[in-house]
Structure formats: structure tokens, C-alpha cells
Design a protein around this motif. Structure first.
Motif, PDB file in Angstrom:
ATOM      1  N   MET B   1       1.033  -1.535   0.370  1.00  0.00           N
ATOM      2  CA  MET B   1      -0.074  -0.088  -0.021  1.00  0.00           C
ATOM      3  C   MET B   1       1.102   1.750  -0.119  1.00  0.00           C
ATOM      4  O   MET B   1       1.578   1.811   1.069  1.00  0.00           O
ATOM      5  CB  MET B   1      -0.668  -0.383   1.726  1.00  0.00           C
ATOM      6  CG  MET B   1      -1.514   0.984   1.356  1.00  0.00           C
ATOM      7  SD  MET B   1      -2.591   1.515   2.802  1.00  0.00           S
ATOM      8  CE  MET B   1      -2.979  -1.296   2.853  1.00  0.00           C
ATOM      9  N   ASN B   2       0.998   2.706  -0.670  1.00  0.00           N
ATOM     10  CA  ASN B   2       1.376   3.215  -0.805  1.00  0.00           C
ATOM     11  C   ASN B   2       0.574   4.202  -0.367  1.00  0.00           C
ATOM     12  O   ASN B   2      -0.598   4.752  -0.500  1.00  0.00           O
ATOM     13  CB  ASN B   2       1.502   3.936  -2.167  1.00  0.00           C
ATOM     14  CG  ASN B   2       2.443   5.531  -2.205  1.00  0.00           C
ATOM     15  OD1 ASN B   2       1.588   6.729  -1.006  1.00  0.00           O
ATOM     16  ND2 ASN B   2       3.300   4.785  -3.421  1.00  0.00           N
ATOM     17  N   ALA B   3       1.491   4.724   0.905  1.00  0.00           N
ATOM     18  CA  ALA B   3       1.155   5.968   2.121  1.00  0.00           C
ATOM     19  C   ALA B   3       0.509   7.282   1.432  1.00  0.00           C
ATOM     20  O   ALA B   3       0.254   7.513   2.650  1.00  0.00           O
ATOM     21  CB  ALA B   3       2.227   6.592   2.474  1.00  0.00           C
ATOM     22  N   SER B   4       1.467   7.648   0.759  1.00  0.00           N
ATOM     23  CA  SER B   4       0.935   9.065   0.444  1.00  0.00           C
ATOM     24  C   SER B   4      -0.273   9.470   0.799  1.00  0.00           C
ATOM     25  O   SER B   4      -0.258  10.848   0.533  1.00  0.00           O
ATOM     26  CB  SER B   4       1.239   8.855  -1.100  1.00  0.00           C
ATOM     27  OG  SER B   4       2.096   8.638  -1.622  1.00  0.00           O
ATOM     28  N   THR B   6      -2.405   8.680   2.514  1.00  0.00           N
ATOM     29  CA  THR B   6      -2.833   9.229   3.674  1.00  0.00           C
ATOM     30  C   THR B   6      -2.032  10.328   4.981  1.00  0.00           C
ATOM     31  O   THR B   6      -2.076  10.146   6.038  1.00  0.00           O
ATOM     32  CB  THR B   6      -2.466   8.200   4.449  1.00  0.00           C
ATOM     33  OG1 THR B   6      -1.014   7.531   4.824  1.00  0.00           O
ATOM     34  CG2 THR B   6      -3.028   6.961   3.648  1.00  0.00           C
ATOM     35  N   LEU B   7      -0.892  11.185   4.468  1.00  0.00           N
ATOM     36  CA  LEU B   7       0.079  11.960   5.396  1.00  0.00           C
ATOM     37  C   LEU B   7      -1.304  12.350   5.581  1.00  0.00           C
ATOM     38  O   LEU B   7      -2.229  13.376   5.614  1.00  0.00           O
ATOM     39  CB  LEU B   7       0.866  12.509   4.391  1.00  0.00           C
ATOM     40  CG  LEU B   7       2.104  11.020   4.167  1.00  0.00           C
ATOM     41  CD1 LEU B   7       2.927  12.069   3.450  1.00  0.00           C
ATOM     42  CD2 LEU B   7       2.638  10.534   4.819  1.00  0.00           C
ATOM     43  N   VAL B   8      -0.835  12.817   7.006  1.00  0.00           N
ATOM     44  CA  VAL B   8      -1.604  13.741   8.083  1.00  0.00           C
ATOM     45  C   VAL B   8      -1.042  15.111   7.560  1.00  0.00           C
ATOM     46  O   VAL B   8      -1.514  15.767   8.541  1.00  0.00           O
ATOM     47  CB  VAL B   8      -2.152  13.308   9.085  1.00  0.00           C
ATOM     48  CG1 VAL B   8      -3.107  12.156   8.604  1.00  0.00           C
ATOM     49  CG2 VAL B   8      -0.937  12.525   9.752  1.00  0.00           C
ATOM     50  N   THR B   9       0.808  15.052   7.736  1.00  0.00           N
ATOM     51  CA  THR B   9       0.466  16.454   7.928  1.00  0.00           C
ATOM     52  C   THR B   9       0.799  17.644   7.234  1.00  0.00           C
ATOM     53  O   THR B   9       1.034  17.218   5.653  1.00  0.00           O
ATOM     54  CB  THR B   9       2.568  16.368   8.253  1.00  0.00           C
ATOM     55  OG1 THR B   9       2.992  15.684   7.249  1.00  0.00           O
ATOM     56  CG2 THR B   9       2.597  15.623   9.659  1.00  0.00           C
ATOM     57  N   PRO B  12       4.890  16.317   4.671  1.00  0.00           N
ATOM     58  CA  PRO B  12       5.149  15.131   4.921  1.00  0.00           C
ATOM     59  C   PRO B  12       6.678  15.214   5.211  1.00  0.00           C
ATOM     60  O   PRO B  12       7.274  14.550   5.993  1.00  0.00           O
ATOM     61  CB  PRO B  12       4.794  14.787   3.376  1.00  0.00           C
ATOM     62  CG  PRO B  12       5.299  15.793   2.212  1.00  0.00           C
ATOM     63  CD  PRO B  12       4.473  17.104   3.020  1.00  0.00           C
ATOM     64  N   ASP B  13       6.791  15.740   4.822  1.00  0.00           N
ATOM     65  CA  ASP B  13       8.902  16.099   6.111  1.00  0.00           C
ATOM     66  C   ASP B  13       9.029  16.207   7.045  1.00  0.00           C
ATOM     67  O   ASP B  13       9.943  16.597   7.849  1.00  0.00           O
ATOM     68  CB  ASP B  13       9.860  16.979   4.663  1.00  0.00           C
ATOM     69  CG  ASP B  13       9.572  18.500   4.561  1.00  0.00           C
ATOM     70  OD1 ASP B  13       8.847  18.727   4.497  1.00  0.00           O
ATOM     71  OD2 ASP B  13      10.930  19.150   4.444  1.00  0.00           O
ATOM     72  N   ARG B 137      -6.711  11.677  10.598  1.00  0.00           N
ATOM     73  CA  ARG B 137      -5.762  10.333  11.279  1.00  0.00           C
ATOM     74  C   ARG B 137      -6.225   9.419  11.776  1.00  0.00           C
ATOM     75  O   ARG B 137      -5.700   8.117  10.930  1.00  0.00           O
ATOM     76  CB  ARG B 137      -5.429  11.179  12.421  1.00  0.00           C
ATOM     77  CG  ARG B 137      -3.560  12.179  12.066  1.00  0.00           C
ATOM     78  CD  ARG B 137      -2.801  12.897  13.255  1.00  0.00           C
ATOM     79  NE  ARG B 137      -2.377  14.119  12.800  1.00  0.00           N
ATOM     80  CZ  ARG B 137      -2.250  15.011  13.862  1.00  0.00           C
ATOM     81  NH1 ARG B 137      -2.504  13.963  14.701  1.00  0.00           N
ATOM     82  NH2 ARG B 137      -1.247  15.624  13.540  1.00  0.00           N
ATOM     83  N   ASP B 140      -8.954   5.459   7.985  1.00  0.00           N
ATOM     84  CA  ASP B 140      -9.355   3.978   8.595  1.00  0.00           C
ATOM     85  C   ASP B 140      -9.480   2.931   8.839  1.00  0.00           C
ATOM     86  O   ASP B 140      -7.810   2.679   8.841  1.00  0.00           O
ATOM     87  CB  ASP B 140      -9.187   3.093   6.330  1.00  0.00           C
ATOM     88  CG  ASP B 140      -9.933   1.523   6.260  1.00  0.00           C
ATOM     89  OD1 ASP B 140     -11.155   1.407   7.164  1.00  0.00           O
ATOM     90  OD2 ASP B 140      -9.258   0.692   5.072  1.00  0.00           O
ATOM     91  N   ARG B 143      -9.758  -2.662   9.481  1.00  0.00           N
ATOM     92  CA  ARG B 143      -8.609  -3.337   8.785  1.00  0.00           C
ATOM     93  C   ARG B 143      -9.136  -4.952   9.091  1.00  0.00           C
ATOM     94  O   ARG B 143      -8.194  -4.655  10.101  1.00  0.00           O
ATOM     95  CB  ARG B 143      -8.165  -2.908   7.810  1.00  0.00           C
ATOM     96  CG  ARG B 143      -7.952  -3.423   6.116  1.00  0.00           C
ATOM     97  CD  ARG B 143      -6.598  -2.610   5.408  1.00  0.00           C
ATOM     98  NE  ARG B 143      -6.732  -1.289   5.613  1.00  0.00           N
ATOM     99  CZ  ARG B 143      -6.440  -0.032   5.271  1.00  0.00           C
ATOM    100  NH1 ARG B 143      -5.072  -0.617   5.311  1.00  0.00           N
ATOM    101  NH2 ARG B 143      -6.552   1.093   4.780  1.00  0.00           N
TER     102      ARG B 143
END
Lengths: 390, 187
Positions: B1-4, B6-9, B12-13, B137, B140, B143
Motif C-alpha cells: 500500500m502506498n501511503a502518500s 494518507t499523510l496527515v501533516t 510530509p517532511d 488521522r 480507515d 481493517r
């Protein structure tokens, strides 16, 4: 190079840092191909472990290819794939010769500080507190490995990064947790925490032949993975852990209890866990030991408590009289990774187990800071994050 | 799964969002204000037309300290909401202080009302933002990973594969029947 850098509580940044270089004859430089965020990285993230410094590169689960070796490293060649154990070991001191690699007497370059704080020093660790050497971690493009001739695990041909990566920490940590419990075929083993180490401890307990394995957590996704691995799940938000454990053991209690939670136990409906939360927030207690208390209470007399979960400092209100009177045995410690890895590598190669089952998220290194928050918040059913630096 | 996705900030860095930083600032502000209310209630009371209410100011100071400590923890949202509620109480107390105050106290009081009003707005926006981030955040969860045993040949095939011989002598702690027999054997 790029790396994930600790700047303070909940503050990890993807930054440019100086490239590592060979500093001693036994060093090697590794080009990191895969690294992971560990549950104990979250303890650093929450600033629960003392003696971190802004600017520290984090990460202690990593693997990659050898790109450079010091003059004394004769057993590694460029291009070889290696997993790096999180405990740095010299292989020569008395503790290493005893197989106690996490207590190596030579690899902690801040040994004098550790002597003062711990009484006696422990091994150097990657990407961790300065009490354990303050070595740069592996959530980075490159890593300097001290004592590289003894601090590595060679990856057999055909084994993927995802299969091999966890040989550096969580697989041997879960394994040692089960080994420490000295599991017998008649044993019921209760494991607190269905995070990555808990998942590995469950599989290890099954491989070691436990009659019944029980896992305690509150997150349905983690419990579903625990159940898949052969554990009976207990959701502590839905049912009484003590009642259920006694019910599953004919009121005798589990023979072996394993704490895969450590110092940041979730504040549940139990009053002690709420008090711990307040005391930790107000600096009156460094650790939240609800799981320890529960294990001591519910464990069968004469049983064993195995503690791979990380504790950082001081715990309050531990019912030690109860433990003494029940004749409990406590086994704990950082993992002597290399002691177990030849055996575990063989088990992976033979198809007995495939540790990649635990990976739920894969991301680029630059997305690492965000993934810390995803992992911390258990967002998106996250259990284990693997980062790809190169 | 690519997390891009789902990033929450916001970046992202970096793991800390702007809201997180503001919440921390409010936490430190709470601690400072709380300390002032506890240590110098008389001076504050005189300046704001709240003479005789020193104990109340000290109680508010305790509340501020609590909110500040909580806001600096890793779950600041409830603390910031508590600050919003506290701000409303402060506004009501300051408004009550206008009655019977002299001109200078009224001026001070109005300045304080404006300042607390501004802080209330910052608190409210921060609390709303933290709550929104938290629900984002949460995403989902739950699972189903019931297909991830980790044992390529299944759980029952794996059970006991390693056997007792995997446990080295220096890790053996259980008094099994065999070990007990051996240990209790007459010399």
C-alpha cells in the motif's frame, strides 16, 4: 545524504545531513535499501527515553548493501546485502562471548555515562539515546556501522528485503521474548500488545509449541492479525482481561506472560492507567506500567514474565510483594539479536515463517515524518511501516 | 500500500503540523499565566478590578497549569477545548469586574477582556483544527488482517516446529517434569 532527524517531542524531520564516513578500521558504510519505524522509535518520538539530542538521526531497523569497508573488515565485500542488528557488538568482550550481545562492553562509546546512569554499561544501539552511544540511525540513505565485521547478518540469495529486514530487531525480539519464557507444550502464553513485536512473539510462541497463545490489545485490525497467527484475541475495551484469562486457563492463570507494550501502556478504564498518564505528563513518573501490574496479578504462581517491551526509567506501584509470594520469574532485556539470527534466517529460508506478513505500509523516506504520525495514531490500520530511502 | 494519500501533516517532511506548534505555544502560555495567577494574585486582582478575588484567581491559575501540562502532552486537543471553556469563564469574571472598578481598573480590565477575547479565538481555531486533524488521522481503522498468519504452511503446521531444543540452557527457567526429575534425583 537525506535522513530522518529527531528535533524534539513528536518532531521528526526529513533533512540533509553529512554523509557518514569510515572512522575506525572495523567500520563499514551501508547504502540503506529498506528501513522500518519501530514501536520503540515512538518512545523516542514521544521523548520518553532520556538523553536524545536535537539533530540525532533515528532508526534502528535497517538493511542495505555494503558500499565501503574499513581496513580490518575482511568478511564483508562491496555489494553484499546485509541486515544490521540494532545492537552493536564487538564479539570479543566477556558479555559478547557469553552471547549477551545487547550488553556488549565495548560498543557503547558513551559507556562512562551509561555506567553512571545504569550502574554498568550496555551495548551501543543505532538511532537511540546517547546513553547507548548516540550512534546515527538507519532511517537514512547511508549508515556507518561500527564493529561491522561482527554487527551484520548476511542475507541469503533469493530472500527479499521484506522477508529479511525484521531479522535486525522485531523478529529476534519477539523470538527472545518467547525463548525467555521457556515455553512448554502444556503452556498457555498470554501476550500483551499486538503491535509488531507482539505479532512476532505470537508466531514465536507457536513455533516453540505453546498449547494456547492469547493476545491482548484494543485495536481490531491488530487483533485480527494476532488471531491469524494462532492467538486467541482479547479486546481489553470490550471485556475484562483478568476474567477472560482466568476463563481460558481454568482459573489457573497463564503460565507465561509476555509484555510487548512497555512504558506507554494505553490509558484504559483502569484507574491505575489513568493515574500513570497524569503522573507521566507531570513528570512524576517516567513510565506507564499498567501491563506489568496486570501480568504480576494474573500470572500463575511459579510462572514467568518475559519483558521485551521497552521501559525507560522509573515505574510506580509495582506489586512486588505479590510477585515475590507467587514465585514469579522475570526475564527481560534488549535483544541479543545475533544470538538468534542464524537460526531465524534458516527458518525464513525454509519457509517456516515469513515475517513480511506484518508490513501494512510502505513509503519513501521523505514521507517518513508523516508516517511517524500515521503509526503513532494507528491511522489507516497501520501496524508496520517500511521506508525506502534509495 | 502506498501511503502518500494518507499523510496527515501539512508538510510530509515534518511530523509536527502548524496546529501542533500553536497548541504547544498555548500550552507554554497556559503555564506562564497559571504561574502568575498563583504567585501574584494580589497584583493581578488590583490591576483588573478583581480585588478580594485572589483565591478565585489562584484557582484559575491551577486550572491554567493543568491545561498547560495537558496541552504539552501528545494528546493536546482536549486540553485546548478545556482552555476554550476556561476562556469563557475568564471573560465572564472580567466582565463582572467592570462593576465598581475605577477608571484605571476599567481600562486595564477592557484591555484584559480584549486580550482574552483574542486568545479565545486562537484557542477555538486550534481546538477545531486539532479535532479535524484527529478525525482525519483516525481514517480507515479496523481493517481485517485475518489472512496474514505469517506461516506459509499454516498455523497448525508451524506449531512446535522449533521444539524445546530451540531454548538454550541458559534461558531455561521452567521446572518441567523431566528437569524436576533430573534435579531431584538422589546423588
Amino acid at each position: 545524504m537525506k535522513a530522518l532527524v529527531w528535533h524534539g517531542k513528536q518532531d521528526i524531520r526529513h533533512e540533509t545531513v553529512p554523509d557518514p564516513a569510515i572512522e575506525a578500521p572495523r567500520d563499514a558504510i551501508i547504502k540503506v535499501t529498506s528501513c522500518a519505524i519501530c514501536g520503540s522509535d515512538l518512545h523516542l518520538f514521544h521523548n520518553c527515553i532520556p538523553a536524545m539530542k536535537p539533530g540525532d538521526i533515528v532508526g534502528h531497523e535497517m538493511m542495505g548493501e555494503v558500499v565501503e569497508t574499513g581496513s580490518a573488515v575482511t568478511n564483508l565485500r562491496k555489494g553484499e546485502r546485509v541486515v544490521i542488528p540494532f545492537t552493536i557488538n564487538c564479539d570479543e568482550c566477556d558479555q559478547c562471548r557469553r552471547g549477551n550481545y545487547s550488553l556488549c562492553e565495548r560498543s557503547n562509546r558513551n559507556g562512562e555515562l551509561a555506567d553512571k546512569v545504569f550502574g554498568h554499561r550496555t551495548a551501543g544501539l543505532f538511532g537511540y539515546t546517547h546513553l547507548t552511544g548516540g550512534y546515527a540511525g538507519g532511517q537514512a540513505e547511508y549508515l556507518r556501522v561500527p564493529f561491522a565485521d561482527s554487527t551484520h547478518i548476511k542475507v541469503p540469495d533469493g530472500m527479499t528485503d521484506e522477508q529479511a529486514l525484521f531479522l535486525g530487531d522485531i523478529f529476534p525480539t519477539g523470538w527472545q521474548a518467547a525463548i525467555q519464557a521457556d515455553i512448554q507444550p502444556t503452556d498457555t502464553v498470554a501476550i500483551w500488545g499486538a503491535g509488531p513485536v507482539g505479532q512476532m512473539a505470537i508466531r514465536s510462541a507457536i513455533l516453540l509449541g505453546a498449547k494456547q497463545v492469547i493476545c491482548i490489545d484494543r485495536l481490531p485490525e491488530r487483533l485480527s492479525m494476532a488471531e491469524a497467527g494462532g492467538a486467541v484475541p482479547i479486546n481489553f475495551e470490550d471485556e475484562s482481561v483478568l476474567e477472560r484469562l482466568n476463563e481460558l486457563t481454568d482459573n489457573r492463570g497463564p503460565d507465561k506472560c509476555i509484555d510487548c507494550v512497555g512504558l506507554e501502556a494505553h490509558a484504559s478504564q483502569h484507574i491505575d492507567s489513568m493515574i500513570d498518564r497524569v503522573k507521566q505528563a507531570t513528570l512524576m513518573e517516567s513510565d506507564r506500567p499498567h501491563v506489568l501490574r496486570e501480568m504480576i496479578y494474573v500470572c500463575r504462581g511459579g510462572g514467568v514474565l518475559s519483558i521485551p517491551g521497552v521501559y525507560g526509567g522509573l515505574v510506580d506501584k509495582i506489586p512486588f510483594g505479590m510477585a515475590m509470594n507467587k514465585g514469579l520469574t522475570f526475564r527481560m532485556g534488549q535483544t541479543h539479536v545475533r544470538r538468534w539470527t542464524a537460526d531465524l534466517t534458516r527458518r525464513i529460508a525454509e519457509g517456516q515463517i515469513d515475517p513480511s506478513f506484518v508490513i501494512t505500509h510502505t513509503a519513501k523516506l521523505e514521507e517518513g515524518p508523516g508516517m511517524y504520525r500515521v503509526f503513532e495514531q494507528k491511522q489507516d490500520s497501520c501496524i508496520k511501516v517500511v521506508l525506502k530511502p534509495n | 500500500m502506498n501511503a502518500s494519500s494518507t499523510l496527515v501533516t501539512s508538510r510530509p517532511d515534518r511530523s509536527l503540523t502548524v496546529t501542533d506548534r500553536v497548541a504547544r505555544g498555548l500550552g507554554w502560555f497556559s503555564l506562564a499565566l497559571g504561574a502568575a495567577e498563583i504567585l501574584a494574585p494580589g497584583r493581578l486582582g488590583r490591576a483588573l478590578g478583581l480585588e478580594g478575588k485572589e483565591r478565585l484567581l489562584q484557582a484559575y491559575g491551577g486550572r491554567e497549569i493543568g491545561a498547560g501540562v495537558w496541552a504539552l502532552s501528545d494528546t493536546p486537543a482536549p486540553a485546548i477545548w478545556a482552555r476554550v471553556a476556561g476562556d469563557l469563564v475568564d471573560l465572564a469574571t472580567l466582565a463582572a469586574g467592570l462593576r465598581g472598578a475605577d477608571d484605571e481598573q476599567k481600562r486595564n480590565n477592557l484591555v484584559a477582556l480584549a486580550a482574552v477575547g483574542g486568545i479565545t479565538l486562537v484557542d477555538l481555531l486550534t481546538a477545531l483544527s486539532l479535532t479535524a486533524e484527529q478525525s482525519e488521522r483516525r481514517g480507515d481503522t479496523g481493517r481485517d488482517y485475518s489472512d496474514r498468519s505469517g506461516f506459509p504452511r499454516g498455523v497448525e503446521q508451524a506449531r512446535g516446529l522449533a521444539g524445546q531444543q530451540a531454548v538454550p540452557v541458559d534461558f531455561q527457567v521452567t521446572a518441567t517434569a523431566e528437569r524436576r526429575e533430573e534435579a531431584l534425583e538422589p546423588a
